[in-house]
Design an enzyme around this catalytic site. Sequence first.
Site, PDB file in Angstrom:
ATOM      1  N   CYS A   1      55.060 -21.980 -26.179  1.00 24.40           N
ATOM      2  CA  CYS A   1      54.430 -20.696 -26.499  1.00 24.40           C
ATOM      3  C   CYS A   1      53.857 -20.730 -27.923  1.00 24.40           C
ATOM      4  CB  CYS A   1      55.448 -19.568 -26.382  1.00 24.40           C
ATOM      5  SG  CYS A   1      54.797 -17.979 -26.912  1.00 24.40           S
TER       6      CYS A   1
ATOM      7  N   CYS B   1      59.931 -13.092 -28.078  1.00 25.43           N
ATOM      8  CA  CYS B   1      58.534 -13.467 -28.327  1.00 25.43           C
ATOM      9  C   CYS B   1      57.775 -12.225 -28.818  1.00 25.43           C
ATOM     10  CB  CYS B   1      57.951 -14.015 -27.024  1.00 25.43           C
ATOM     11  SG  CYS B   1      56.242 -14.519 -27.177  1.00 25.43           S
TER      12      CYS B   1
ATOM     13  N   CYS C   1      56.086 -18.229 -30.143  1.00 27.82           N
ATOM     14  CA  CYS C   1      57.522 -18.353 -30.421  1.00 27.82           C
ATOM     15  C   CYS C   1      58.056 -19.750 -30.086  1.00 27.82           C
ATOM     16  CB  CYS C   1      58.308 -17.295 -29.648  1.00 27.82           C
ATOM     17  SG  CYS C   1      58.324 -17.582 -27.883  1.00 27.82           S
TER      18      CYS C   1
ATOM     19  N   GLU D   1      15.060   2.702  -8.142  1.00 31.89           N
ATOM     20  CA  GLU D   1      16.437   3.163  -8.364  1.00 31.89           C
ATOM     21  C   GLU D   1      17.309   2.000  -8.815  1.00 31.89           C
ATOM     22  OE1 GLU D   1      17.777   4.780  -4.648  1.00 31.89           O
ATOM     23  OE2 GLU D   1      15.974   6.002  -4.503  1.00 31.89           O
TER      24      GLU D   1
ATOM     25  N   ASP E   1      26.618  -1.354  -7.698  1.00 30.56           N
ATOM     26  CA  ASP E   1      27.434  -2.430  -7.138  1.00 30.56           C
ATOM     27  C   ASP E   1      28.792  -1.859  -6.735  1.00 30.56           C
ATOM     28  OD1 ASP E   1      28.148  -4.907  -6.372  1.00 30.56           O
ATOM     29  OD2 ASP E   1      28.458  -5.713  -8.385  1.00 30.56           O
TER      30      ASP E   1
ATOM     31  N   LYS F   1      20.518  -0.401  -8.394  1.00 35.60           N
ATOM     32  CA  LYS F   1      21.274  -0.879  -7.235  1.00 35.60           C
ATOM     33  C   LYS F   1      22.752  -0.911  -7.643  1.00 35.60           C
ATOM     34  CE  LYS F   1      21.296  -4.642  -3.822  1.00 35.60           C
ATOM     35  NZ  LYS F   1      22.667  -4.479  -3.518  1.00 35.60           N
TER      36      LYS F   1
HETATM   37  S1  IVH Z   1      19.051   2.140   0.049  1.00 35.05           S
HETATM   38  C1  IVH Z   1      18.010   2.018   4.498  1.00 35.05           C
HETATM   39  N1  IVH Z   1      19.514   2.403  -2.520  1.00 35.05           N
HETATM   40  O1  IVH Z   1      22.776  -2.149  -1.539  1.00 35.05           O
HETATM   41  C2  IVH Z   1      18.225   1.955   3.040  1.00 35.05           C
HETATM   42  N2  IVH Z   1      20.944   0.948  -1.298  1.00 35.05           N
HETATM   43  O2  IVH Z   1      21.867  -4.693  -0.283  1.00 35.05           O
HETATM   44  C3  IVH Z   1      19.627   1.821   2.663  1.00 35.05           C
HETATM   45  N3  IVH Z   1      22.738  -0.057  -2.648  1.00 35.05           N
HETATM   46  O3  IVH Z   1      23.329  -1.314   1.812  1.00 35.05           O
HETATM   47  C4  IVH Z   1      19.982   1.399   1.321  1.00 35.05           C
HETATM   48  N4  IVH Z   1      22.207   0.909  -4.531  1.00 35.05           N
HETATM   49  O4  IVH Z   1      25.031  -0.522  -0.050  1.00 35.05           O
HETATM   50  C5  IVH Z   1      19.898   1.802  -1.385  1.00 35.05           C
HETATM   51  N5  IVH Z   1      19.800   2.795  -4.789  1.00 35.05           N
HETATM   52  C6  IVH Z   1      20.201   2.192  -3.660  1.00 35.05           C
HETATM   53  C7  IVH Z   1      21.306   1.322  -3.603  1.00 35.05           C
HETATM   54  C8  IVH Z   1      21.637   0.705  -2.405  1.00 35.05           C
HETATM   55  C9  IVH Z   1      23.053   0.087  -3.923  1.00 35.05           C
HETATM   56  C10 IVH Z   1      23.474  -0.941  -1.719  1.00 35.05           C
HETATM   57  C11 IVH Z   1      23.679  -0.369  -0.356  1.00 35.05           C
HETATM   58  C12 IVH Z   1      22.834  -1.238   0.541  1.00 35.05           C
HETATM   59  C13 IVH Z   1      22.860  -2.538  -0.195  1.00 35.05           C
HETATM   60  C14 IVH Z   1      21.727  -3.423   0.221  1.00 35.05           C
END
Ligand code: IVH
Length: 679
Positions: A405, A429, A408, A112, A116, A114
């Site tokens: 500036c 300006c 101006c 998946e 942010d 991650k």
């Molecule tokens: S799974 C027990 N899946 O990253 C499993 N976390 O550094 C729980 N996060 O605490 C997390 N994308 O806030 C999971 N596809 C994803 C995620 C994800 C972002 C975040 C989440 C987690 C942190 C860990």
Amino acid sequence: MSESVKHIIEELSKQIEDHNYNYYVVAKPVISDYEFDKMLEELIKLEKDHPEFLSPDSPSQRVGGQITKEFKTVKHKYPMLSLGNTYSEEDLTDFDDRIKKALNTDYEYVCELKYDGVAIGLTYKDGILVQAVTRGDGEKGDDVTTNVKTIKSIPIKLRGHGYPKEFEIRGEIFMPRKVFDEINKEREEIAEQPLANPRNAAAGTLKMQDSAVVAKRNLDCFLYFISSDELPYQNHFDNLKAAKHWGFKISEHMKKASDIQEIFKYLNQWDTGRHNLEFDIDGVVIKINSYEQQRILGFTAKSPRWAIAYKFKTQRVSTILESISYQVGRTGAITPVANLKPVLLAGTTVKRASLHNSDIIEKLDVRVGDTVFVEKGGEIIPKIVGVDESQRHADSPKTIYITQCPECDTALVRSEDEAKYYCPNEMGCPPQVKGKMEHFVSRRALDIDSLGAETIAQLYDAGLIKNCADIYELKKENVLKIARMAEKSVNNLLEGIKASKKVPFERVLYGIGIRHIGETTAKKLAYYFKNIDALKNASLEQLIEVGDIGETTAKSILDYFVDENNAAIIEKLKANGLQFELSDEALINSSDKLKDLTFVVSGVFSKFSRDDLKKAIEQNGGKNSGSISGKTNYVIAGENMGPEKHKKAEKLGVPIISEDDFIKMIGTDTVLNTEDILN
Ligand code: IVH
């Protein structure tokens, strides 16, 4: 009759939620935004007229309006763990080796993105969202349910069937980059510091007190973890797919992988692919799919052994700094920009990088001709993070920040608490003057959409407009001569200008562009002072009395009116018929009868919707608060007011009044929607 109204409200709610799902989760809208807005408006009206049918899971909740003064801390039912991090393919291979050894049989991964953002845990009971809690310290987090309900991609009521009676689903709330850029553009217009990045912006938004503001910020949420004993499948992947049918936003980029090579392929694809996403990711997450195998692998004290996060390395290259140029923003803020020898970074050619402000230049001691290191992290604009001093010419001169500036030639100024230098020549300006006019005509201000930035620039360059008041004195023949526009477009432009004379006072006040006055503050000031002259004559103390107006904002208002040029512009706008006082309708509905009084509104009401009650409090000079404290003057109690609130009010000796008492307090001639009340 009332049964049929109930039925209409239910049907309309269902249709609106279907459209929400199509728009925000499936990303395939089937009706126009306009049609959608009309449906929602109709629902809100019906609920206002029949508050007995207002359900806590109505899609109208997404508009927000409830205020949370303090977020309640709640204990997580299951601790909110984090993930082990790796930065290298070797670490991932080690992870896979550990899994192989522990399981000693076939297994499958799910890869998946991650996201942010900010982690959130959502609890559903009988298909209804009952609580949303932030991670906090992992053990306890903040209850942000009211704000979370405004996020359109999070279902308030589940769809389909087969979901557990009670369960928690976790995910990440984030701010799409486009929304983030828009907010920063607006902040720049009112001379507020820009927000640092989308993650901080999402975190800050979730903790805002006014859910109506949260609703406008268009947060979004991907869900990635669900736990319950009653799930339909015995693996993560299929349950998340099922959750999509229940209305949750599940990423289409989730993918199964049967070995480490497929994982590498996935992470390489997203290491570059991430820059084309509409939101930020900082890595990928790899999870064991089978719940049985997850159970076997178990947890360490901090994180599951069945999952790992691979974080992308921030990409860094070196190149030559060819020159530094200085941009003047709409508010006069100076931003130094590095012009670089073009270099390939994270899939794009980089020619420019932000140098932020003079302190950064000083700290890095960056000089023209230097070999500099450029990084691209989550942000879209790359930044210079260091200098390779070993490559520096012995005679390279130190960078001296500009003092005048570049547009101006006015001497720049810098106040103690600001990181940036400013050009103070607001009225002369060019980028500032044009910027002020662009803000003035923008959608939320005077809304003259027939007058775009390009036309403003042409008219300004030709000397036809020097400030926003000049816009109202434009003559057709002059515009035709200057702008590259057909007669029809010019007519359209002049029509738009004429129509803007009807725009209400609060938006004109926002449009004239007093520093630090955003939309909400403009509204507050308009209702409080009722006309521009009262605002102009207000003292610092009186301005601060309005509430939520700090000293910086108050001073900025005083400075604005002291300036004779501004006074002249206002006079000219007035002479042209713009609105500089509250409309009769708004005036009838406002007073200062509730000045200095703080209210807590609780329960369901029969004559007002809760939002209208709060609006009435504000328009009559009072303040709303989410929780009862020693500072509360009155609790307005409706049906079903919580027993805890009742107890607390009694304990603190805060009077509990009914909505009828409240109506008496403000007088029937001053309440909103008078016909509703008298019916
Ligand atoms: S799974 C027990 N899946 O990253 C499993 N976390 O550094 C729980 N996060 O605490 C997390 N994308 O806030 C999971 N596809 C994803 C995620 C994800 C972002 C975040 C989440 C987690 C942190 C860990």
